[in-house]
Design a protein around this motif. Sequence first.
Motif, PDB file in Angstrom:
ATOM      1  N   GLY A 115      40.964  13.870  23.263  1.00 46.35           N
ATOM      2  CA  GLY A 115      42.170  13.551  22.517  1.00 46.35           C
ATOM      3  C   GLY A 115      43.171  12.770  23.332  1.00 46.35           C
ATOM      4  O   GLY A 115      42.849  12.197  24.383  1.00 46.35           O
ATOM      5  N   LEU A 116      44.410  12.748  22.842  1.00 47.79           N
ATOM      6  CA  LEU A 116      45.487  12.004  23.483  1.00 47.79           C
ATOM      7  C   LEU A 116      45.811  12.624  24.833  1.00 47.79           C
ATOM      8  O   LEU A 116      45.990  13.838  24.939  1.00 47.79           O
ATOM      9  CB  LEU A 116      46.728  12.007  22.578  1.00 47.79           C
ATOM     10  CG  LEU A 116      47.944  11.252  23.092  1.00 47.79           C
ATOM     11  CD1 LEU A 116      47.645   9.761  23.244  1.00 47.79           C
ATOM     12  CD2 LEU A 116      49.127  11.477  22.151  1.00 47.79           C
ATOM     13  N   GLN A 117      45.917  11.776  25.847  1.00 43.75           N
ATOM     14  CA  GLN A 117      46.223  12.246  27.192  1.00 43.75           C
ATOM     15  C   GLN A 117      47.733  12.199  27.425  1.00 43.75           C
ATOM     16  O   GLN A 117      48.431  11.362  26.855  1.00 43.75           O
ATOM     17  CB  GLN A 117      45.494  11.381  28.222  1.00 43.75           C
ATOM     18  CG  GLN A 117      43.983  11.392  28.058  1.00 43.75           C
ATOM     19  CD  GLN A 117      43.400  12.800  28.066  1.00 43.75           C
ATOM     20  OE1 GLN A 117      43.499  13.519  29.042  1.00 43.75           O
ATOM     21  NE2 GLN A 117      42.791  13.201  26.947  1.00 43.75           N
ATOM     22  N   PRO A 130      34.358  11.937  22.841  1.00 43.28           N
ATOM     23  CA  PRO A 130      33.057  12.352  23.377  1.00 43.28           C
ATOM     24  C   PRO A 130      32.183  11.129  23.657  1.00 43.28           C
ATOM     25  O   PRO A 130      32.319  10.087  23.007  1.00 43.28           O
ATOM     26  CB  PRO A 130      32.445  13.188  22.248  1.00 43.28           C
ATOM     27  CG  PRO A 130      33.580  13.541  21.345  1.00 43.28           C
ATOM     28  CD  PRO A 130      34.582  12.440  21.488  1.00 43.28           C
ATOM     29  N   ASN A 131      31.289  11.281  24.585  1.00 42.93           N
ATOM     30  CA  ASN A 131      30.320  10.236  24.889  1.00 42.93           C
ATOM     31  C   ASN A 131      29.364  10.098  23.691  1.00 42.93           C
ATOM     32  O   ASN A 131      28.764  11.079  23.265  1.00 42.93           O
ATOM     33  CB  ASN A 131      29.547  10.646  26.145  1.00 42.93           C
ATOM     34  CG  ASN A 131      28.562   9.612  26.610  1.00 42.93           C
ATOM     35  OD1 ASN A 131      28.155   8.733  25.857  1.00 42.93           O
ATOM     36  ND2 ASN A 131      28.171   9.711  27.863  1.00 42.93           N
ATOM     37  N   ALA A 142      28.191  13.520  12.597  1.00 44.09           N
ATOM     38  CA  ALA A 142      29.372  13.798  11.768  1.00 44.09           C
ATOM     39  C   ALA A 142      30.554  14.257  12.618  1.00 44.09           C
ATOM     40  O   ALA A 142      31.694  13.817  12.398  1.00 44.09           O
ATOM     41  CB  ALA A 142      29.039  14.852  10.716  1.00 44.09           C
ATOM     42  N   ALA A 143      30.305  15.109  13.599  1.00 36.61           N
ATOM     43  CA  ALA A 143      31.383  15.593  14.471  1.00 36.61           C
ATOM     44  C   ALA A 143      31.925  14.462  15.337  1.00 36.61           C
ATOM     45  O   ALA A 143      33.136  14.375  15.580  1.00 36.61           O
ATOM     46  CB  ALA A 143      30.887  16.742  15.338  1.00 36.61           C
ATOM     47  N   LEU A 144      31.065  13.594  15.777  1.00 33.45           N
ATOM     48  CA  LEU A 144      31.487  12.447  16.571  1.00 33.45           C
ATOM     49  C   LEU A 144      32.366  11.520  15.725  1.00 33.45           C
ATOM     50  O   LEU A 144      33.432  11.082  16.171  1.00 33.45           O
ATOM     51  CB  LEU A 144      30.258  11.706  17.101  1.00 33.45           C
ATOM     52  CG  LEU A 144      30.500  10.626  18.132  1.00 33.45           C
ATOM     53  CD1 LEU A 144      31.142  11.183  19.384  1.00 33.45           C
ATOM     54  CD2 LEU A 144      29.180   9.955  18.481  1.00 33.45           C
ATOM     55  N   ALA A 145      31.938  11.248  14.496  1.00 36.69           N
ATOM     56  CA  ALA A 145      32.728  10.406  13.598  1.00 36.69           C
ATOM     57  C   ALA A 145      34.092  11.035  13.327  1.00 36.69           C
ATOM     58  O   ALA A 145      35.103  10.329  13.222  1.00 36.69           O
ATOM     59  CB  ALA A 145      31.976  10.166  12.298  1.00 36.69           C
ATOM     60  N   LYS A 147      35.846  12.868  15.426  1.00 41.62           N
ATOM     61  CA  LYS A 147      36.677  12.623  16.611  1.00 41.62           C
ATOM     62  C   LYS A 147      37.163  11.175  16.634  1.00 41.62           C
ATOM     63  O   LYS A 147      38.312  10.903  16.995  1.00 41.62           O
ATOM     64  CB  LYS A 147      35.910  12.953  17.898  1.00 41.62           C
ATOM     65  CG  LYS A 147      35.633  14.424  18.085  1.00 41.62           C
ATOM     66  CD  LYS A 147      36.923  15.184  18.262  1.00 41.62           C
ATOM     67  CE  LYS A 147      36.697  16.652  18.498  1.00 41.62           C
ATOM     68  NZ  LYS A 147      37.960  17.402  18.500  1.00 41.62           N
ATOM     69  N   PHE A 148      36.298  10.232  16.256  1.00 44.15           N
ATOM     70  CA  PHE A 148      36.704   8.827  16.173  1.00 44.15           C
ATOM     71  C   PHE A 148      37.776   8.656  15.098  1.00 44.15           C
ATOM     72  O   PHE A 148      38.713   7.870  15.267  1.00 44.15           O
ATOM     73  CB  PHE A 148      35.494   7.937  15.865  1.00 44.15           C
ATOM     74  CG  PHE A 148      34.722   7.468  17.059  1.00 44.15           C
ATOM     75  CD1 PHE A 148      34.625   6.116  17.348  1.00 44.15           C
ATOM     76  CD2 PHE A 148      34.057   8.361  17.882  1.00 44.15           C
ATOM     77  CE1 PHE A 148      33.889   5.664  18.439  1.00 44.15           C
ATOM     78  CE2 PHE A 148      33.319   7.923  18.975  1.00 44.15           C
ATOM     79  CZ  PHE A 148      33.238   6.568  19.257  1.00 44.15           C
ATOM     80  N   ALA A 149      37.651   9.388  13.990  1.00 39.02           N
ATOM     81  CA  ALA A 149      38.631   9.308  12.903  1.00 39.02           C
ATOM     82  C   ALA A 149      39.998   9.821  13.359  1.00 39.02           C
ATOM     83  O   ALA A 149      41.034   9.277  12.955  1.00 39.02           O
ATOM     84  CB  ALA A 149      38.150  10.082  11.680  1.00 39.02           C
TER      85      ALA A 149
END
Length: 160
Positions: A115-117, A130-131, A142-145, A147-149
């Motif tokens: 997330g935001l640092q 995530p990588n 789906a979980a990766l998408a 996080k991108f969202a």
Amino acid sequence: MRVLFCGINPGLYTAFTGFHFARPGNRFWPALHRSGFTSRQFDPSEQALLLPLGMGITNVVDRATATAAELGREELVAGGAALAAKVRDLAPATLAVLGVTAYRAAFGLPKAQLGLQPDAIGSTAVWVLPNPSGLNAHYTPAALAEKFAELREFVGRTES
């Protein structure tokens, strides 16, 4: 530039093709699309189409390896310093680093989370995702998408 996405380093397949996140099974391009950053899923060979959308791609370390685990701490730290200089020069609104473990090593922040640092690089917000490598089984597509969202929503709020 709205978002500069930053991978850890090129894999051997990516180095061979010359396109970021090119290995079949890498989930960067599907996550970029499913999160709403792009209207369709781009092929890695279409990476130049990101620039008109205000997005770019770079790496922490330029050296290609079979896995990121082959990179030494010193190499990641040097790559982090070079990345910070590049970010100060280009001044994207947001830097999105793809891989929390590499981010921690490159910037000497062992407790960093996704997330935001809390610390920006100059005027650039820093976000850790995530990588997307297929080797990272901790995140489903789906979980990766998702996080991108979260990043896409943040970018949208900062543009308003």
